[in-house]
Motif scaffolding. Structure first.
Motif, PDB file in Angstrom:
ATOM      1  N   GLY A  87      -1.008   9.701   4.051  1.00  0.00           N
ATOM      2  CA  GLY A  87       0.246   9.957   4.764  1.00  0.00           C
ATOM      3  C   GLY A  87       1.036   8.696   5.060  1.00  0.00           C
ATOM      4  O   GLY A  87       2.043   8.757   5.774  1.00  0.00           O
ATOM      5  N   LYS A  88       0.618   7.564   4.492  1.00  0.00           N
ATOM      6  CA  LYS A  88       1.258   6.269   4.793  1.00  0.00           C
ATOM      7  C   LYS A  88       2.782   6.295   4.638  1.00  0.00           C
ATOM      8  O   LYS A  88       3.497   5.904   5.546  1.00  0.00           O
ATOM      9  CB  LYS A  88       0.777   5.166   3.827  1.00  0.00           C
ATOM     10  N   SER A  89       3.251   6.734   3.468  1.00  0.00           N
ATOM     11  CA  SER A  89       4.685   6.620   3.185  1.00  0.00           C
ATOM     12  C   SER A  89       5.496   7.557   4.084  1.00  0.00           C
ATOM     13  O   SER A  89       6.423   7.116   4.761  1.00  0.00           O
ATOM     14  CB  SER A  89       4.982   6.962   1.720  1.00  0.00           C
TER      15      SER A  89
ATOM     16  N   ASP B 120       8.151   0.138   1.671  1.00  0.00           N
ATOM     17  CA  ASP B 120       7.110   0.832   0.896  1.00  0.00           C
ATOM     18  C   ASP B 120       6.673  -0.125  -0.221  1.00  0.00           C
ATOM     19  O   ASP B 120       7.334  -0.239  -1.251  1.00  0.00           O
ATOM     20  CB  ASP B 120       7.736   2.116   0.329  1.00  0.00           C
ATOM     21  N   THR B 121       5.552  -0.832  -0.006  1.00  0.00           N
ATOM     22  CA  THR B 121       5.151  -1.844  -0.998  1.00  0.00           C
ATOM     23  C   THR B 121       4.610  -1.197  -2.273  1.00  0.00           C
ATOM     24  O   THR B 121       4.733  -1.767  -3.357  1.00  0.00           O
ATOM     25  CB  THR B 121       4.103  -2.815  -0.425  1.00  0.00           C
ATOM     26  N   GLY B 122       4.037   0.009  -2.150  1.00  0.00           N
ATOM     27  CA  GLY B 122       3.556   0.710  -3.338  1.00  0.00           C
ATOM     28  C   GLY B 122       4.697   0.973  -4.314  1.00  0.00           C
ATOM     29  O   GLY B 122       4.506   0.965  -5.529  1.00  0.00           O
TER      30      GLY B 122
ATOM     31  N   TYR C  24       5.042  -1.977  -6.647  1.00  0.00           N
ATOM     32  CA  TYR C  24       4.024  -1.965  -7.712  1.00  0.00           C
ATOM     33  C   TYR C  24       4.364  -0.893  -8.740  1.00  0.00           C
ATOM     34  O   TYR C  24       4.230  -1.103  -9.951  1.00  0.00           O
ATOM     35  CB  TYR C  24       2.626  -1.745  -7.123  1.00  0.00           C
ATOM     36  N   ARG C  25       4.815   0.252  -8.256  1.00  0.00           N
ATOM     37  CA  ARG C  25       5.196   1.335  -9.182  1.00  0.00           C
ATOM     38  C   ARG C  25       6.411   0.923 -10.021  1.00  0.00           C
ATOM     39  O   ARG C  25       6.479   1.218 -11.215  1.00  0.00           O
ATOM     40  CB  ARG C  25       5.528   2.608  -8.388  1.00  0.00           C
ATOM     41  N   ALA C  26       7.383   0.250  -9.401  1.00  0.00           N
ATOM     42  CA  ALA C  26       8.588  -0.166 -10.137  1.00  0.00           C
ATOM     43  C   ALA C  26       8.226  -1.165 -11.234  1.00  0.00           C
ATOM     44  O   ALA C  26       8.763  -1.104 -12.342  1.00  0.00           O
ATOM     45  CB  ALA C  26       9.606  -0.772  -9.174  1.00  0.00           C
TER      46      ALA C  26
ATOM     47  N   VAL D  87      -0.812   4.148 -14.718  1.00  0.00           N
ATOM     48  CA  VAL D  87      -0.993   2.735 -15.113  1.00  0.00           C
ATOM     49  C   VAL D  87      -0.784   1.750 -13.963  1.00  0.00           C
ATOM     50  O   VAL D  87      -1.013   0.547 -14.137  1.00  0.00           O
ATOM     51  CB  VAL D  87      -0.055   2.351 -16.294  1.00  0.00           C
ATOM     52  N   VAL D  88      -0.363   2.249 -12.789  1.00  0.00           N
ATOM     53  CA  VAL D  88       0.006   1.299 -11.726  1.00  0.00           C
ATOM     54  C   VAL D  88      -1.180   0.432 -11.270  1.00  0.00           C
ATOM     55  O   VAL D  88      -1.014  -0.756 -10.983  1.00  0.00           O
ATOM     56  CB  VAL D  88       0.704   2.026 -10.541  1.00  0.00           C
ATOM     57  N   SER D  89      -2.383   1.004 -11.242  1.00  0.00           N
ATOM     58  CA  SER D  89      -3.542   0.214 -10.785  1.00  0.00           C
ATOM     59  C   SER D  89      -3.826  -0.956 -11.720  1.00  0.00           C
ATOM     60  O   SER D  89      -4.225  -2.041 -11.266  1.00  0.00           O
ATOM     61  CB  SER D  89      -4.786   1.094 -10.670  1.00  0.00           C
TER      62      SER D  89
ATOM     63  N   VAL E 233      -1.631  -2.623 -13.464  1.00  0.00           N
ATOM     64  CA  VAL E 233      -0.617  -3.644 -13.199  1.00  0.00           C
ATOM     65  C   VAL E 233      -0.931  -4.362 -11.880  1.00  0.00           C
ATOM     66  O   VAL E 233      -0.831  -5.589 -11.779  1.00  0.00           O
ATOM     67  CB  VAL E 233       0.784  -2.973 -13.155  1.00  0.00           C
ATOM     68  N   ALA E 234      -1.367  -3.580 -10.869  1.00  0.00           N
ATOM     69  CA  ALA E 234      -1.569  -4.130  -9.522  1.00  0.00           C
ATOM     70  C   ALA E 234      -2.792  -5.047  -9.417  1.00  0.00           C
ATOM     71  O   ALA E 234      -2.917  -5.797  -8.456  1.00  0.00           O
ATOM     72  CB  ALA E 234      -1.698  -2.986  -8.509  1.00  0.00           C
ATOM     73  N   ARG E 235      -3.684  -4.996 -10.417  1.00  0.00           N
ATOM     74  CA  ARG E 235      -4.866  -5.854 -10.285  1.00  0.00           C
ATOM     75  C   ARG E 235      -4.650  -7.255 -10.888  1.00  0.00           C
ATOM     76  O   ARG E 235      -5.511  -8.120 -10.777  1.00  0.00           O
ATOM     77  CB  ARG E 235      -6.102  -5.194 -10.871  1.00  0.00           C
TER      78      ARG E 235
ATOM     79  N   ARG F  53      -1.588  -1.286   0.764  1.00  0.00           N
ATOM     80  CA  ARG F  53      -3.047  -1.352   0.698  1.00  0.00           C
ATOM     81  C   ARG F  53      -3.595  -2.626   1.336  1.00  0.00           C
ATOM     82  O   ARG F  53      -4.730  -2.650   1.806  1.00  0.00           O
ATOM     83  CB  ARG F  53      -3.517  -1.327  -0.773  1.00  0.00           C
ATOM     84  N   ASP F  54      -2.780  -3.693   1.300  1.00  0.00           N
ATOM     85  CA  ASP F  54      -3.277  -4.999   1.766  1.00  0.00           C
ATOM     86  C   ASP F  54      -2.321  -5.628   2.775  1.00  0.00           C
ATOM     87  O   ASP F  54      -2.236  -6.849   2.876  1.00  0.00           O
ATOM     88  CB  ASP F  54      -3.465  -5.944   0.563  1.00  0.00           C
ATOM     89  N   ILE F  55      -1.589  -4.796   3.500  1.00  0.00           N
ATOM     90  CA  ILE F  55      -0.594  -5.338   4.443  1.00  0.00           C
ATOM     91  C   ILE F  55      -1.286  -5.907   5.680  1.00  0.00           C
ATOM     92  O   ILE F  55      -0.950  -6.991   6.148  1.00  0.00           O
ATOM     93  CB  ILE F  55       0.439  -4.248   4.854  1.00  0.00           C
ATOM     94  N   THR F  56      -2.293  -5.179   6.196  1.00  0.00           N
ATOM     95  CA  THR F  56      -2.982  -5.649   7.408  1.00  0.00           C
ATOM     96  C   THR F  56      -3.833  -6.892   7.129  1.00  0.00           C
ATOM     97  O   THR F  56      -4.155  -7.638   8.045  1.00  0.00           O
ATOM     98  CB  THR F  56      -3.903  -4.548   7.989  1.00  0.00           C
TER      99      THR F  56
HETATM  100  O1  CDP Z   1       1.627   6.752  -2.350  1.00  0.00           O
HETATM  101  P1  CDP Z   1       0.352   6.464  -3.095  1.00  0.00           P
HETATM  102  O2  CDP Z   1      -0.770   6.270  -2.149  1.00  0.00           O
HETATM  103  O3  CDP Z   1       0.083   7.394  -4.218  1.00  0.00           O
HETATM  104  O4  CDP Z   1       0.497   5.068  -3.820  1.00  0.00           O
HETATM  105  P2  CDP Z   1       1.507   3.919  -3.525  1.00  0.00           P
HETATM  106  O5  CDP Z   1       1.433   3.492  -2.107  1.00  0.00           O
HETATM  107  O6  CDP Z   1       2.825   4.306  -4.078  1.00  0.00           O
HETATM  108  O7  CDP Z   1       0.875   2.738  -4.396  1.00  0.00           O
HETATM  109  C1  CDP Z   1       0.824   2.807  -5.804  1.00  0.00           C
HETATM  110  C2  CDP Z   1      -0.183   1.788  -6.312  1.00  0.00           C
HETATM  111  O8  CDP Z   1       0.298   0.472  -6.016  1.00  0.00           O
HETATM  112  C3  CDP Z   1      -1.580   1.857  -5.703  1.00  0.00           C
HETATM  113  O9  CDP Z   1      -2.390   2.810  -6.367  1.00  0.00           O
HETATM  114  C4  CDP Z   1      -2.064   0.422  -5.888  1.00  0.00           C
HETATM  115  O10 CDP Z   1      -2.548   0.230  -7.222  1.00  0.00           O
HETATM  116  C5  CDP Z   1      -0.783  -0.398  -5.765  1.00  0.00           C
HETATM  117  N1  CDP Z   1      -0.586  -1.029  -4.440  1.00  0.00           N
HETATM  118  C6  CDP Z   1      -1.249  -2.206  -4.168  1.00  0.00           C
HETATM  119  O11 CDP Z   1      -2.056  -2.662  -4.989  1.00  0.00           O
HETATM  120  N2  CDP Z   1      -1.020  -2.872  -3.003  1.00  0.00           N
HETATM  121  C7  CDP Z   1      -0.140  -2.399  -2.100  1.00  0.00           C
HETATM  122  N3  CDP Z   1       0.101  -3.085  -0.981  1.00  0.00           N
HETATM  123  C8  CDP Z   1       0.531  -1.183  -2.353  1.00  0.00           C
HETATM  124  C9  CDP Z   1       0.273  -0.504  -3.524  1.00  0.00           C
END
Ligand code: CDP
Ligand code: CDP
Length: 220
Positions: free
Chosen positions: A15-17, A33-35, A38-40, A97-99, A101-103, A132-135
């Motif tokens: 429910g983050k977003s 929204d940092t995800g 990564y998606r972009a 494919v986002v994971s 790219v994000a690694r 995922r890594d904001i805190t």
């Molecule tokens: O909304 P959902 O949880 O599906 O994913 P998102 O927040 O849109 O994030 C998409 C992808 O971006 C994640 O599956 C991670 O691979 C990556 N991500 C990350 O590595 N670090 C972040 N701070 C945010 C997202």
């Protein structure tokens, strides 16, 4: 720079977003929204025909990544090279494919620098930043740090409800696989020291928003 930085992490479907955006709207804060970034970048790699498994090729795309994101909760958009790609970044082909790219370390370093700049430039009294890594990495000194969790069953039910055309089983598999890949890069399943856990398993959307606002008011 905003006075109050609120960092929210959690797995997919917690429910983050939606919760962060609504809480930001009610508090008059900016929302990042940092995800989406990564998606972009993942969308851009697909658009340019980049092999997303080739870390060197992906890393080369980061320096020139022409990216813009709306940080007003009511005016949310994502643009790459001036093109509005807001709906496109949620496409299954991007999620798949986002994971990868994000690694890539250069991707994480480049986007972390971008997020810190956007946080510093926000003029609202506060900003809620979620990912995922904001805190732990992007804003470890944030005034308020929250790990938003929910049981795997609750997260999968929420995602299945959104993607009604896709079978629940396929959704569950994709979610579990993405969380497993992402967990190898950053730990968003366990709260770091000083981070407040908000478990939304038994909370509906409204109660989760209220709970986050209460944590912000108590901690800021
Ligand atoms: O909304 P959902 O949880 O599906 O994913 P998102 O927040 O849109 O994030 C998409 C992808 O971006 C994640 O599956 C991670 O691979 C990556 N991500 C990350 O590595 N670090 C972040 N701070 C945010 C997202
Ligand atoms: O960003 P993340 O992947 O963590 O989750 P989201 O996209 O914000 O939320 C997934 C879905 O769960 C949305 O449709 C929310 O409205 C819903 N949700 C819910 O039903 N109950 C909650 N307590 C929180 C979110």
């Amino acid at each position: 720079m905003s006075d109050i930085v609120v960092a929210v992490d959690g797995p997919a479907g917690s429910g983050k977003s939606s919760v962060s955006r609504e809480a930001a709207r009610r508090l008059g804060f900016a929302y990042l929204d940092t995800g989406a970034a990564y998606r972009a970048l993942a969308w851009h790699c697909l658009d340019e025909g980049v092999d997303v498994e080739d870390a060197t090729e992906v890393a080369e795309r980061v320096a020139a990544f022409d990216y813009a994101i709306g940080m007003q909760p009511d005016h949310y958009f994502v643009r790459v090279g001036g093109e509005d790609i807001t709906p496109d970044i949620r496409e299954p082909r991007v999620t798949a494919v986002v994971s990868a790219v994000a690694r890539v370390p250069e991707v994480r370093a480049g986007l972390t620098a971008l997020f810190r700049r956007l946080i510093a430039e926000a003029s609202e009294p506060g900003v809620i930043v979620e990912g995922r890594d904001i805190t732990t990495v992007v804003a470890p000194d944030a005034a308020v740090r929250v790990l938003l969790t929910a049981s795997p069953e609750a997260r999968m039910a929420r995602r299945s409800a959104e993607l009604s055309a896709v079978s629940a089983e396929a959704t569950a598999q994709q979610l579990a696989s993405r969380d497993a890949q992402d967990s190898r890069v950053v730990d968003f399943m366990n709260a770091a020291d000083g981070v407040t856990t908000l478990d939304s398993t038994d909370l509906d959307f409204e109660h989760t928003v209220q709970a986050l606002i209460d944590i912000v008011r108590a901690g800021a």
